[in-house]
Design a protein around this motif. Structure first.
Motif, PDB file in Angstrom:
ATOM      1  N   LEU A  29       1.294  -1.398  -0.375  1.00 31.74           N
ATOM      2  CA  LEU A  29       0.373  -0.275   0.131  1.00 31.74           C
ATOM      3  C   LEU A  29       0.984   1.344  -0.310  1.00 31.74           C
ATOM      4  CD1 LEU A  29      -3.379   0.110  -0.169  1.00 31.74           C
ATOM      5  CD2 LEU A  29      -1.921  -2.013   0.681  1.00 31.74           C
ATOM      6  N   GLY A  30       1.996   1.056   0.371  1.00 33.81           N
ATOM      7  CA  GLY A  30       3.133   2.268   0.344  1.00 33.81           C
ATOM      8  C   GLY A  30       3.780   1.865  -0.789  1.00 33.81           C
ATOM      9  N   GLY A  31       3.762   1.757  -1.579  1.00 32.59           N
ATOM     10  CA  GLY A  31       3.530   1.781  -3.009  1.00 32.59           C
ATOM     11  C   GLY A  31       2.711   2.452  -3.968  1.00 32.59           C
ATOM     12  N   LEU A  32       1.576   1.982  -3.687  1.00 33.99           N
ATOM     13  CA  LEU A  32       0.577   2.774  -4.075  1.00 33.99           C
ATOM     14  C   LEU A  32      -0.197   4.379  -3.894  1.00 33.99           C
ATOM     15  CD1 LEU A  32      -2.008   3.109  -5.544  1.00 33.99           C
ATOM     16  CD2 LEU A  32      -3.534   1.853  -3.100  1.00 33.99           C
ATOM     17  N   GLY A  33       0.621   4.052  -2.593  1.00 35.88           N
ATOM     18  CA  GLY A  33       0.914   5.857  -2.125  1.00 35.88           C
ATOM     19  C   GLY A  33       1.886   6.589  -3.151  1.00 35.88           C
ATOM     20  N   VAL A  34       3.092   6.405  -2.687  1.00 40.09           N
ATOM     21  CA  VAL A  34       3.804   6.418  -3.609  1.00 40.09           C
ATOM     22  C   VAL A  34       3.784   6.791  -5.038  1.00 40.09           C
ATOM     23  CG1 VAL A  34       7.017   5.922  -4.368  1.00 40.09           C
ATOM     24  CG2 VAL A  34       5.863   5.495  -2.721  1.00 40.09           C
ATOM     25  N   ALA A  35       2.981   5.301  -5.553  1.00 44.88           N
ATOM     26  CA  ALA A  35       2.531   6.103  -7.386  1.00 44.88           C
ATOM     27  C   ALA A  35       1.577   6.714  -7.587  1.00 44.88           C
ATOM     28  CB  ALA A  35       2.204   4.377  -7.552  1.00 44.88           C
ATOM     29  N   LEU A  36       0.859   6.946  -6.745  1.00 41.67           N
ATOM     30  CA  LEU A  36      -0.150   8.135  -6.885  1.00 41.67           C
ATOM     31  C   LEU A  36       0.456   9.270  -6.685  1.00 41.67           C
ATOM     32  CD1 LEU A  36      -3.101   6.796  -5.000  1.00 41.67           C
ATOM     33  CD2 LEU A  36      -2.917   6.748  -7.021  1.00 41.67           C
ATOM     34  N   VAL A  37       1.367   9.895  -5.987  1.00 41.64           N
ATOM     35  CA  VAL A  37       2.265  11.054  -6.095  1.00 41.64           C
ATOM     36  C   VAL A  37       3.205  11.597  -7.393  1.00 41.64           C
ATOM     37  CG1 VAL A  37       4.088  11.991  -4.647  1.00 41.64           C
ATOM     38  CG2 VAL A  37       2.336  11.295  -3.017  1.00 41.64           C
ATOM     39  N   CYS A  38       4.022   9.984  -7.101  1.00 40.41           N
ATOM     40  CA  CYS A  38       4.366  10.181  -9.134  1.00 40.41           C
ATOM     41  C   CYS A  38       3.424  10.706  -9.904  1.00 40.41           C
ATOM     42  CB  CYS A  38       5.529   8.891  -8.522  1.00 40.41           C
ATOM     43  SG  CYS A  38       6.633   9.102  -7.897  1.00 40.41           S
ATOM     44  N   LEU A  39       2.008  10.450  -9.931  1.00 40.67           N
ATOM     45  CA  LEU A  39       1.414   9.903 -11.155  1.00 40.67           C
ATOM     46  C   LEU A  39       0.902  11.577 -11.630  1.00 40.67           C
ATOM     47  CD1 LEU A  39       0.933   6.371 -11.783  1.00 40.67           C
ATOM     48  CD2 LEU A  39       2.229   8.102 -13.371  1.00 40.67           C
ATOM     49  N   SER A  40       0.535  12.423 -10.285  1.00 37.99           N
ATOM     50  CA  SER A  40      -0.329  13.306 -10.098  1.00 37.99           C
ATOM     51  C   SER A  40       0.059  14.571 -10.627  1.00 37.99           C
ATOM     52  CB  SER A  40      -0.254  12.761  -8.746  1.00 37.99           C
ATOM     53  OG  SER A  40       0.450  13.865  -7.821  1.00 37.99           O
ATOM     54  N   VAL A  41       1.552  14.692 -10.369  1.00 41.38           N
ATOM     55  CA  VAL A  41       1.863  15.881 -10.947  1.00 41.38           C
ATOM     56  C   VAL A  41       3.285  15.761 -12.120  1.00 41.38           C
ATOM     57  CG1 VAL A  41       3.393  18.057 -10.095  1.00 41.38           C
ATOM     58  CG2 VAL A  41       1.461  16.828  -9.152  1.00 41.38           C
ATOM     59  N   ASP A  42       3.692  16.543 -12.794  1.00 40.51           N
ATOM     60  CA  ASP A  42       4.800  16.176 -13.544  1.00 40.51           C
ATOM     61  C   ASP A  42       6.010  17.117 -12.963  1.00 40.51           C
ATOM     62  OD1 ASP A  42       6.494  16.161 -15.036  1.00 40.51           O
ATOM     63  OD2 ASP A  42       5.581  17.689 -16.956  1.00 40.51           O
ATOM     64  N   TRP A  43       6.250  16.541 -11.996  1.00 41.46           N
ATOM     65  CA  TRP A  43       6.974  17.103 -11.030  1.00 41.46           C
ATOM     66  C   TRP A  43       8.759  17.148 -11.704  1.00 41.46           C
ATOM     67  CZ3 TRP A  43       5.900  17.661  -6.279  1.00 41.46           C
ATOM     68  CH2 TRP A  43       5.170  16.203  -5.892  1.00 41.46           C
ATOM     69  N   PRO A  44       9.237  19.131 -10.995  1.00 42.13           N
ATOM     70  CA  PRO A  44      10.171  19.315 -11.838  1.00 42.13           C
ATOM     71  C   PRO A  44      11.707  19.053 -11.648  1.00 42.13           C
ATOM     72  CG  PRO A  44       9.668  20.420  -9.921  1.00 42.13           C
ATOM     73  CD  PRO A  44       8.564  20.040 -10.490  1.00 42.13           C
ATOM     74  N   HIS A  45      11.843  18.260 -10.303  1.00 40.17           N
ATOM     75  CA  HIS A  45      13.142  17.937 -10.268  1.00 40.17           C
ATOM     76  C   HIS A  45      13.148  16.765  -8.751  1.00 40.17           C
ATOM     77  CE1 HIS A  45      17.461  16.610  -8.686  1.00 40.17           C
ATOM     78  NE2 HIS A  45      17.796  17.620  -9.382  1.00 40.17           N
ATOM     79  N   TRP A  46      13.724  15.534  -9.234  1.00 35.24           N
ATOM     80  CA  TRP A  46      13.236  14.598  -7.651  1.00 35.24           C
ATOM     81  C   TRP A  46      14.226  14.960  -5.977  1.00 35.24           C
ATOM     82  CZ3 TRP A  46      16.781  13.601  -4.495  1.00 35.24           C
ATOM     83  CH2 TRP A  46      18.230  13.852  -4.678  1.00 35.24           C
ATOM     84  N   LEU A  47      14.370  16.011  -6.436  1.00 37.79           N
ATOM     85  CA  LEU A  47      14.932  16.460  -4.579  1.00 37.79           C
ATOM     86  C   LEU A  47      13.610  16.918  -4.324  1.00 37.79           C
ATOM     87  CD1 LEU A  47      18.050  18.562  -5.088  1.00 37.79           C
ATOM     88  CD2 LEU A  47      17.355  16.937  -3.498  1.00 37.79           C
ATOM     89  N   VAL A  48      11.918  17.689  -5.513  1.00 38.68           N
ATOM     90  CA  VAL A  48      11.022  17.976  -4.847  1.00 38.68           C
ATOM     91  C   VAL A  48      10.052  16.978  -4.490  1.00 38.68           C
ATOM     92  CG1 VAL A  48       8.887  19.913  -5.408  1.00 38.68           C
ATOM     93  CG2 VAL A  48      10.962  19.936  -5.981  1.00 38.68           C
ATOM     94  N   ALA A  49      10.423  15.699  -5.425  1.00 35.88           N
ATOM     95  CA  ALA A  49       8.769  14.628  -5.191  1.00 35.88           C
ATOM     96  C   ALA A  49       9.758  13.687  -4.954  1.00 35.88           C
ATOM     97  CB  ALA A  49       8.964  13.690  -6.655  1.00 35.88           C
ATOM     98  N   LEU A  50      10.677  13.597  -3.841  1.00 37.63           N
ATOM     99  CA  LEU A  50      10.986  12.860  -2.647  1.00 37.63           C
ATOM    100  C   LEU A  50      10.806  12.571  -1.821  1.00 37.63           C
ATOM    101  CD1 LEU A  50      12.553  10.165  -2.207  1.00 37.63           C
ATOM    102  CD2 LEU A  50      15.047  11.151  -1.779  1.00 37.63           C
ATOM    103  N   PRO A  51      10.766  13.703  -0.976  1.00 38.95           N
ATOM    104  CA  PRO A  51      10.029  14.061  -0.123  1.00 38.95           C
ATOM    105  C   PRO A  51       8.245  14.079   0.260  1.00 38.95           C
ATOM    106  CG  PRO A  51      10.699  15.932  -0.413  1.00 38.95           C
ATOM    107  CD  PRO A  51      11.406  15.446  -1.296  1.00 38.95           C
ATOM    108  N   VAL A  52       7.476  14.368  -1.086  1.00 39.71           N
ATOM    109  CA  VAL A  52       6.898  14.503  -1.051  1.00 39.71           C
ATOM    110  C   VAL A  52       6.171  13.255  -1.661  1.00 39.71           C
ATOM    111  CG1 VAL A  52       4.237  14.947  -2.636  1.00 39.71           C
ATOM    112  CG2 VAL A  52       5.871  16.531  -1.739  1.00 39.71           C
ATOM    113  N   ALA A  53       6.723  11.996  -1.896  1.00 43.04           N
ATOM    114  CA  ALA A  53       6.955  10.325  -2.359  1.00 43.04           C
ATOM    115  C   ALA A  53       6.804  10.212  -0.443  1.00 43.04           C
ATOM    116  CB  ALA A  53       7.553  10.243  -3.211  1.00 43.04           C
ATOM    117  N   LEU A  54       7.834  10.059  -0.095  1.00 41.15           N
ATOM    118  CA  LEU A  54       8.412   9.504   1.188  1.00 41.15           C
ATOM    119  C   LEU A  54       7.393   9.231   2.287  1.00 41.15           C
ATOM    120  CD1 LEU A  54      10.672   8.127   2.202  1.00 41.15           C
ATOM    121  CD2 LEU A  54      11.869  10.154   3.212  1.00 41.15           C
ATOM    122  N   ILE A  55       6.733  11.174   2.128  1.00 39.74           N
ATOM    123  CA  ILE A  55       5.339  10.806   3.510  1.00 39.74           C
ATOM    124  C   ILE A  55       4.537  10.136   2.182  1.00 39.74           C
ATOM    125  CG2 ILE A  55       4.074  13.013   4.154  1.00 39.74           C
ATOM    126  CD1 ILE A  55       6.606  14.843   3.883  1.00 39.74           C
ATOM    127  N   ALA A  56       4.265  10.487   1.284  1.00 46.07           N
ATOM    128  CA  ALA A  56       2.959   9.685   1.079  1.00 46.07           C
ATOM    129  C   ALA A  56       2.516   7.590   1.703  1.00 46.07           C
ATOM    130  CB  ALA A  56       2.739   9.344  -0.418  1.00 46.07           C
TER     131      ALA A  56
END
Length: 384
Positions: A90-117
């Protein structure tokens, strides 16, 4: 006073268990007509003999660190969380939803949000069994096992019915945007001039796993909440008498446990596959149980045990590839390590405890039967 010293409990018992499991594994290899010494050489070379092998070993170890910490935190509260597999899924589902929801500009921005999700989804999946245990008396082992199957079915439904790209047959999401792609371990080590294989799946999540070990150590041994968790784990009546709420400890410790399992998805979903696929956890939740048992639920022990199982996974894959040994036999070898370091821990511990008790009984007897100095000699020496 402990029956055996802490060093013996932390080092001697696991070491002897490992030696027994390796000896039996050698006999299994001999029984099929293979050379166990050659098999060990292939495993060591394949897992540790190159940066490519190290990359896979550390990748597997990263997964096992998170799931081992997941089980360890629950152990401290006297709970057996067998739901790490479902919580990581289920953690993988949260990470996937976050990663697919936005066209992230950089992994430094996406990583903390995906980790929290990932942590939130894992914690939410652990909350339900925790609540049932705290409020309804449902056994945490039974409910977490059941929730593994529910998580697998729910994830299949989400992938097939909602997240699978149109026209695709594979039950998996689309590739994550380029802005979510994490640097590999080769990229990170290259910054300090250390060459490393780019083909290996290890990524910077390994450093997050090391940080998680330190934060769990701080939580359990340096915070009030950690003291309450350990106090409840040692004695529920004493904890109640001290004003510690069992409901709070059960729910909070299980949610922390689930969050740690959910964080694993950053490594295998965001870092390695760069998409969510079915069965992405690959049994890491169950291996985490053996890792926590072997590591004595201490973050340092979990780290070392996770590295060992990472070695076994990668070394076993190389062994099946180059030594013409069936994959099923590799699973048997891994199972023997799990069996003796986990389920049969007391088989090794009890003789060691008896040995130390015997030494303690002999020591006072030897002290009382030691010859006393002659009284006249002592007086003469005083007069001189």
């Amino acid at each position: 006073m402990d029956v055996i010293p802490k060093w013996a409990d932390a080092i001697l018992v696991p070491l002897i268990s490992l030696l027994i499991s390796f000896a039996l594994s050698a006999l299994v290899i001999l029984s099929i007509g293979k050379d166990p010494i050659e098999a060990v050489k292939i495993m060591v070379t394949g897992a540790l003999g190159s940066s490519y092998g190290w990359g896979y070993t550390l990748y597997y170890a990263t997964n096992f660190i998170f799931t081992g910490l997941c089980v360890a935190v629950a152990f401290h509260a006297r709970m057996f969380n067998i739901g790490g597999e479902g919580q990581a899924a289920l953690g993988g589902l949260g990470v996937a939803l976050v990663c697919l929801s936005v066209d992230w500009p950089h992994w430094l921005v996406a990583l903390p949000v995906a980790l929290i999700a990932g942590a939130l989804f894992g914690a939410a999946w652990a909350f339900i069994p925790a609540y049932l245990q705290a409020k309804r008396g449902s056994h945490i082992v039974i409910t977490t096992i059941m929730f593994n199957f529910i998580a697998a079915s729910f994830l299949t439904y989400m992938l097939v019915e909602h997240l699978r790209p149109a026209g695709a047959m594979d039950p998996a999401t689309a590739k994550f945007p380029a802005g979510t792609h994490l640097p590999s371990l080769a990229d990170a080590l290259g910054l300090v001039g250390i060459p490393f294989s780019q083909a290996a799946p290890a990524n910077i999540t390994f450093f997050i796993a090391l940080l998680a070990c330190y934060l769990v150590w701080l939580l359990i041994w340096r915070t009030r909440l950690g003291y309450e968790i350990r106090a409840y784990g040692h004695s529920e009546p004493a904890a109640r008498y001290a004003g510690i709420s069992p409901t709070k400890i059960i729910v909070v410790s299980m949610m922390i446990s689930g969050a740690l399992a959910g964080c694993m998805a950053v490594n295998n979903v965001m870092g390695e596959a760069e998409r969510l696929v079915l069965n992405s956890v690959e049994g890491a939740g169950f291996i985490g149980i053996a890792v926590a048992l072997m590591g004595r639920s201490h973050p340092l022990g979990v780290l070392l045990a996770a590295l060992l199982f990472g070695f076994l996974y990668q070394g076993g894959a190389e062994l099946s590839l180059w030594a013409n040994i069936q994959r099923e036999l590799i699973v048997v070898i891994q199972a023997l390590v799990i069996l003796f370091t986990g389920a049969l821990d007391n088989m090794v511990r009890m003789p060691i405890e008896a040995l130390f008790l015997n030494f303690r009984r002999k020591a006072p007897v030897e002290a009382t039967t030691a010859p006393k100095p002659d009284a006249k000699s002592a007086q003469g020496g005083h007069g001189a």
